[in-house]
Design an enzyme around this catalytic site. Structure first.
Site: not given
Ligand code: MLT
Length: 202
Positions: A152, A183, A102
């Site tokens: 996701d 996700h 992520s």
């Molecule tokens: C981010 O902000 O890098 C993406 O949205 C993934 C997350 O939620 O961390």
């Protein structure tokens, strides 16, 4: 940067760089790293940015909307930290494989987007396109594994396809594994990532 380093049994192996998701810590991906390669050295790094107490690697303006200036600043910070850590712990700077989930996958992607030869390979679990409209450095056959969920909501399927295309156009050798899930990390993607790694790095 806050981190841990665990020296592996086999110094010829890459050092696995672990990059957590939003709200995580440097230890989160350790159990997965043990599955990917129990003999490799491991460098787990904590994101320096706090979003309401949740650790991240760079600031965001909204969900999925990145603060580009901060992204660039933090990407350089992480790249510099890898130089420092390699010297400090005496591992091969040119043999690092990142594994990020992520937000961690997004900073790993940003390393690849902005620095040539910064990694020897990358396992990107539920990544997004870190930045659009820029020329990528040449990534001659750089192995990249992407784990994605067809459902996701944070990283829509198109985002995965765009990222795979951009990396491939820059020369990377990209393998995408799709799961039906959202996700969250799945067993299926970890098993496939482990197979991919064993094929390339053992
Ligand atoms: C981010 O902000 O890098 C993406 O949205 C993934 C997350 O939620 O961390």
């Amino acid at each position: 940067m806050k981190h841990f380093y665990k020296k592996g049994q086999d110094e010829r192996k890459p050092t696995l760089l672990l990059l957590h998701g939003t709200g995580g810590t440097e230890n989160d991906l350790l159990p997965i790293a043990e599955i990917i390669d129990p003999t490799a050295s491991i460098l787990g790094v904590r994101g320096d940015v706090s979003e309401n107490g949740m650790n991240r690697y760079f600031k965001r303006i909204a969900e999925g909307v990145f603060d580009e200036e901060d992204l660039l600043f933090r990407t350089k910070e992480l790249s510099d930290f890898l130089d420092y850590a390699a010297e400090q712990y005496e591992f091969d700077r040119n043999n690092i494989v990142a594994m990020g989930y992520s937000n961690g996958a997004n900073i790993a992607g940003s390393l690849l987007f902005h620095y040539k030869n910064v990694l020897q390979g990358a396992i990107l679990l539920h990544p997004m396109v870190p930045r659009r409209g820029v020329d990528l450095p040449l990534m001659k056959n750089l192995p990249v594994f992407i784990g994605a969920g067809k459902n996701d909501p944070i990283c829509p399927a198109q985002e995965t396809e765009d990222l795979a295309a951009l990396l491939s156009e820059a020369g990377a050798s990209v393998q995408v594994y799709w799961d039906e899930q959202g996700h969250q990390l799945t067993r299926g993607e970890i098993i496939e990532a482990a197979k991919w790694y064993k094929r390339l790095f053992k």
